[in-house]
Design a protein around this motif. Structure first.
Motif, PDB file in Angstrom:
ATOM      1  N   SER A 135       0.823  -1.204   0.000  1.00  0.00           N
ATOM      2  CA  SER A 135       0.000   0.000   0.000  1.00  0.00           C
ATOM      3  C   SER A 135       0.861   1.259   0.000  1.00  0.00           C
ATOM      4  N   GLU A 136       1.929   1.243   0.764  1.00  0.00           N
ATOM      5  CA  GLU A 136       2.818   2.400   0.818  1.00  0.00           C
ATOM      6  C   GLU A 136       3.519   2.614  -0.527  1.00  0.00           C
ATOM      7  N   ASN A 137       3.880   1.541  -1.219  1.00  0.00           N
ATOM      8  CA  ASN A 137       4.501   1.681  -2.547  1.00  0.00           C
ATOM      9  C   ASN A 137       3.529   2.309  -3.542  1.00  0.00           C
ATOM     10  N   ARG A 138       2.250   1.866  -3.448  1.00  0.00           N
ATOM     11  CA  ARG A 138       1.256   2.448  -4.350  1.00  0.00           C
ATOM     12  C   ARG A 138       1.026   3.934  -4.026  1.00  0.00           C
ATOM     13  N   GLN A 139       1.025   4.251  -2.758  1.00  0.00           N
ATOM     14  CA  GLN A 139       0.856   5.654  -2.376  1.00  0.00           C
ATOM     15  C   GLN A 139       2.016   6.517  -2.889  1.00  0.00           C
ATOM     16  N   THR A 140       3.238   6.015  -2.780  1.00  0.00           N
ATOM     17  CA  THR A 140       4.420   6.755  -3.275  1.00  0.00           C
ATOM     18  C   THR A 140       4.318   6.986  -4.779  1.00  0.00           C
ATOM     19  N   GLU A 141       3.914   5.916  -5.488  1.00  0.00           N
ATOM     20  CA  GLU A 141       3.762   6.007  -6.936  1.00  0.00           C
ATOM     21  C   GLU A 141       2.704   7.052  -7.302  1.00  0.00           C
ATOM     22  N   MET A 142       1.598   7.046  -6.532  1.00  0.00           N
ATOM     23  CA  MET A 142       0.523   8.020  -6.805  1.00  0.00           C
ATOM     24  C   MET A 142       0.984   9.440  -6.499  1.00  0.00           C
ATOM     25  N   LEU A 143       1.763   9.587  -5.478  1.00  0.00           N
ATOM     26  CA  LEU A 143       2.290  10.915  -5.156  1.00  0.00           C
ATOM     27  C   LEU A 143       3.178  11.435  -6.274  1.00  0.00           C
ATOM     28  N   ASP A 144       3.992  10.579  -6.876  1.00  0.00           N
ATOM     29  CA  ASP A 144       4.849  10.987  -8.008  1.00  0.00           C
ATOM     30  C   ASP A 144       3.994  11.413  -9.211  1.00  0.00           C
ATOM     31  N   ILE A 145       2.969  10.629  -9.454  1.00  0.00           N
ATOM     32  CA  ILE A 145       2.080  10.967 -10.585  1.00  0.00           C
ATOM     33  C   ILE A 145       1.388  12.296 -10.338  1.00  0.00           C
ATOM     34  N   CYS A 146       0.933  12.479  -9.124  1.00  0.00           N
ATOM     35  CA  CYS A 146       0.273  13.740  -8.775  1.00  0.00           C
ATOM     36  C   CYS A 146       1.232  14.919  -8.957  1.00  0.00           C
ATOM     37  N   GLN A 147       2.473  14.694  -8.633  1.00  0.00           N
ATOM     38  CA  GLN A 147       3.466  15.765  -8.782  1.00  0.00           C
ATOM     39  C   GLN A 147       3.681  16.120 -10.262  1.00  0.00           C
ATOM     40  N   LYS A 148       3.736  15.107 -11.128  1.00  0.00           N
ATOM     41  CA  LYS A 148       3.898  15.330 -12.568  1.00  0.00           C
ATOM     42  C   LYS A 148       2.690  16.077 -13.141  1.00  0.00           C
ATOM     43  N   LEU A 149       1.518  15.634 -12.695  1.00  0.00           N
ATOM     44  CA  LEU A 149       0.306  16.270 -13.188  1.00  0.00           C
ATOM     45  C   LEU A 149       0.224  17.723 -12.735  1.00  0.00           C
ATOM     46  N   LYS A 150       0.654  17.982 -11.557  1.00  0.00           N
ATOM     47  CA  LYS A 150       0.649  19.354 -11.039  1.00  0.00           C
ATOM     48  C   LYS A 150       1.553  20.241 -11.884  1.00  0.00           C
ATOM     49  N   LYS A 151       2.713  19.697 -12.297  1.00  0.00           N
ATOM     50  CA  LYS A 151       3.639  20.458 -13.118  1.00  0.00           C
ATOM     51  C   LYS A 151       3.008  20.773 -14.482  1.00  0.00           C
ATOM     52  N   LYS A 152       2.309  19.788 -15.065  1.00  0.00           N
ATOM     53  CA  LYS A 152       1.650  20.009 -16.346  1.00  0.00           C
ATOM     54  C   LYS A 152       0.607  21.124 -16.220  1.00  0.00           C
ATOM     55  N   LYS A 153      -0.143  21.027 -15.128  1.00  0.00           N
ATOM     56  CA  LYS A 153      -1.188  22.024 -14.908  1.00  0.00           C
ATOM     57  C   LYS A 153      -0.605  23.407 -14.661  1.00  0.00           C
ATOM     58  N   ASP A 154       0.489  23.479 -13.956  1.00  0.00           N
ATOM     59  CA  ASP A 154       1.138  24.767 -13.688  1.00  0.00           C
ATOM     60  C   ASP A 154       1.706  25.378 -14.975  1.00  0.00           C
ATOM     61  N   VAL A 194      -9.640   1.639  -9.862  1.00  0.00           N
ATOM     62  CA  VAL A 194      -9.590   2.482  -8.671  1.00  0.00           C
ATOM     63  C   VAL A 194     -10.407   1.878  -7.539  1.00  0.00           C
ATOM     64  N   PHE A 195     -11.548   1.246  -7.888  1.00  0.00           N
ATOM     65  CA  PHE A 195     -12.419   0.651  -6.865  1.00  0.00           C
ATOM     66  C   PHE A 195     -12.136  -0.846  -6.639  1.00  0.00           C
ATOM     67  N   GLY A 196     -11.092  -1.316  -7.276  1.00  0.00           N
ATOM     68  CA  GLY A 196     -10.742  -2.734  -7.095  1.00  0.00           C
ATOM     69  C   GLY A 196      -9.416  -2.928  -6.409  1.00  0.00           C
ATOM     70  N   LEU A 197      -8.924  -1.886  -5.779  1.00  0.00           N
ATOM     71  CA  LEU A 197      -7.647  -2.012  -5.087  1.00  0.00           C
ATOM     72  C   LEU A 197      -7.772  -3.001  -3.917  1.00  0.00           C
ATOM     73  N   PRO A 198      -6.721  -3.746  -3.615  1.00  0.00           N
ATOM     74  CA  PRO A 198      -6.777  -4.736  -2.517  1.00  0.00           C
ATOM     75  C   PRO A 198      -7.003  -4.059  -1.165  1.00  0.00           C
ATOM     76  N   ARG A 199      -7.882  -4.670  -0.375  1.00  0.00           N
ATOM     77  CA  ARG A 199      -8.154  -4.234   0.994  1.00  0.00           C
ATOM     78  C   ARG A 199      -7.783  -5.368   1.948  1.00  0.00           C
ATOM     79  N   LEU A 200      -7.468  -5.035   3.153  1.00  0.00           N
ATOM     80  CA  LEU A 200      -7.139  -6.040   4.176  1.00  0.00           C
ATOM     81  C   LEU A 200      -8.116  -5.897   5.342  1.00  0.00           C
ATOM     82  N   ARG A 201      -8.889  -6.932   5.560  1.00  0.00           N
ATOM     83  CA  ARG A 201      -9.793  -6.975   6.717  1.00  0.00           C
ATOM     84  C   ARG A 201      -9.395  -8.158   7.588  1.00  0.00           C
TER      85      ARG A 201
END
Length: 583
Positions: free
Chosen positions: A231-250, A283-290
């Motif tokens: 989960s933390e690896n996916r979050q890091t990857e998403m943060l990088d993507i968000c950063q790239k997208l922010k640069k495009k938007k800026d 997006v709605f099929g990401l693995p969950r742990l219960r």
């Protein structure tokens, strides 16, 4: 010094007084003399001296006869300390020898256990036992106070018989005390053994449970750690993507760059954004742990730990007698060893009379019908009963067999063949499993399941002592008793012991019959008594010896709150009655 052998003068003889009267400070001249007692007696004492039973063999002599023979006797006590002339001379001659010769050791005195003198007449020994007043008296008391008593015995005459009787009584109480000591010793030993066994099992269970929880916790930690890492690896990857997208938007919003440059960058960035969007599928099929947990161990509660102490006050509860049915049928004695009635029915009730080798059938009109058997029976149970017809099973211990009989207008052999079983005793039919629960072998008993076709299904439990009667509770538990082990027990169909407690009785007899009602109160009969013990272990006396009954077998009717009691009656008893009580 008074010397033995000196003749008394006539004046001394005339002055002789009645010694019994003299003890009472009354002076009467002597009329005669009792050689047995060694005492002078006045006219009244002489006349009545031999009337009491202990004095009938006493020898009496009239005083005038003594005077004529000139040899009035001297009471024995008066000669106790007299010394003769020859003894005096002999003592003088031996004085010198005594000085040099070592004196012999003194004769040991007899040990005094209790005072043997009369408290009223201190000079008199206790000689007679008055059973009427239950006291020991001397001759004076016997003559004056107990002359009219019927049972006045000389102690020497009754000593042997009384000593045997009292020793026998002491032995009885001694055996009873020894029995209690043995019970306490066995109880302590049993408690120690069971304690060590249970403690060992608890420690083993604790070790296994600890290992189980350690492994479970470790597995859970690993699983959660892996999930968190992914989960933390996916979050890091998403943060990088968000950063790239922010640069495009800026870049698109940067006014310091020309519109041509921004358009070209925007066009190139759109393609990259489309690629990123495709990569972000599910997006709605990401693995969950219960995390969930289902224990592989059945946790123990307080009901699984049995530590019973049975030492309670016995209460008293009266039973209401509904009916007494005379079942003698011309016989002087009988013994009802077992009782059977159809399931959920009240009548008919069938009794087993082992003494007279017969069945006694009680109808709803309370009229007994007798059926003679070929052998001596012991236990009985209903297999089926529909519309006045049915099938019963009877055990014959001496014949090593169980016979199945058909009942209707008459009793006859069933179509099923007899079952060969070693010394079958108590028997009950288990409806849900369609088997017979049978106690086999009186001495080393076993509780077994037998099919109606005569096949041994399984052995439920085995014991090294006798069991002769069993019964089933409403929830199909087996309750049974042992009159040699003096205990009451219950177990389930797998043989697991559910309850065990001793049966205590002053006569150390029983228990015999056993039954239970819907509230799981157990009824058990002993020697001329009937008791009930609740599920909580509270005892109640239901019948005692004062009620005049001799219960031998019990059954609680499932169709009503009735307790059936079969008795054992000897030839001296007037009645042979079957009892029906209301619970």
């Amino acid at each position: 010094m008074e010397v033995a052998g000196r003749k008394e003068s006539s004046e001394d003889k005339v002055k002789q007084k009645c010694q019994p009267c003299q003890d009472e400070n009354v002076l009467h001249e002597a009329y005669g003399y009792c050689k047995t007692c060694g005492e002078y007696l006045c006219d009244a004492c002489y006349k009545y001296h031999r009337r009491p039973k202990p004095f009938k063999d006493h020898v009496l002599v009239e005083y005038k006869t003594i005077m004529s023979k000139d040899r009035a006797p001297t009471p024995p006590d008066s000669d106790k300390h007299k010394v003769s002339d020859d003894q005096v001379l002999q003592q003088g001659e031996n004085n010198d020898k005594c000085k040099t010769k070592k004196a012999p050791p003194p004769v040991p005195k007899r040990r005094t256990v209790c005072n043997t003198k009369c408290s009223v007449h201190p000079s008199e020994d206790l000689k007679y036992h008055c059973k009427t007043h239950k006291i020991i008296v001397c001759s004076e008391c016997a003559l004056k106070e107990h002359r009219q008593c019927d049972e006045l015995d000389n102690i020497h005459d009754i000593y042997d018989s009384e000593s045997k009787r009292i020793v026998s009584k002491i032995k009885y109480v001694e055996d009873k005390a020894a029995y209690i000591i043995k019970q306490e010793t066995n109880a302590n030993e049993g408690a120690d053994v069971s304690y060590e066994e249970v403690l060992s099992q608890i420690r083993l269970d604790r070790e296994q449970v600890n290992n189980y929880f350690d492994e479970t916790e470790k597995s859970l930690n690993n699983e959660v750690y892996r999930f968190r890492e992914e989960s933390e690896n996916r979050q890091t990857e998403m943060l990088d993507i968000c950063q790239k997208l922010k640069k495009k938007k800026d870049l698109i919003r940067d006014t310091n760059v020309s519109e041509i440059e921004r358009y070209i960058s925007m066009t190139e960035g759109e393609c990259e954004v489309d690629n990123i969007n495709r990569d972000l599928k599910g997006v709605f099929g990401l693995p969950r742990l219960r995390v969930s947990y289902k224990s592989q161990y059945q946790m123990l509660d307080s009901g699984n730990l049995v530590a019973e102490k049975h030492q309670r006050e016995i209460g008293r509860r009266k039973l209401k007698l509904q009916k007494k049915i005379n079942i003698a049928g011309g016989k002087q004695s009988c013994a009802i060893t077992d009782i059977a009635t159809p399931s959920n029915e009240t009548f008919p009730v069938i009794l087993v009379d082992c003494v007279n080798q017969r069945l006694i059938i009680i109808s709803d009109e309370y009229s007994p019908i007798y059926h003679q058997l070929q052998w001596r029976p012991w236990g009985i149970t209903f297999i089926s009963y529909i519309s006045q017809n049915g099938e019963i099973a009877i055990t014959f211990p001496q014949e090593n067999r169980i016979s199945l009989l058909t009942i209707g207008k008459n009793i006859s052999e069933s179509k099923r063949s007899c079952i060969k079983v070693k010394s079958p005793a108590g028997i009950r039919y288990h409806k849900s499993e369609n088997v017979m629960i049978v106690v086999t072998d009186f001495i080393n008993a076993s509780i077994q399941c037998w099919s109606l076709n005569g096949h041994l299904v399984r052995t439920i439990a085995s014991f090294d002592y006798n069991i002769d009667r069993i019964n089933l509770t409403n929830d199909d538990q087996i309750i049974f008793v042992s009159h040699t082990k003096h205990c009451i027990q219950s177990c389930d169909m797998s043989g697991k012991v559910l309850r065990y407690f001793p049966y205590i009785d002053d006569s150390m007899c029983g228990p015999y019959g056993i039954a239970s009602d819907q509230s799981q109160t157990i009824y058990v009969c002993g020697f001329k008594c009937l008791r009930g013990v609740s599920r909580e272990g509270e005892w109640n006396e239901l019948l005692t010896r004062d009620d005049g009954f001799e219960p031998q077998s019990l059954l609680v009717s499932n169709g009503s709150d009735r307790l059936y009691v079969g008795q054992t009656r000897k030839s001296w008893s007037a009645d042979n009655e079957f009892l029906i009580f209301e619970l």
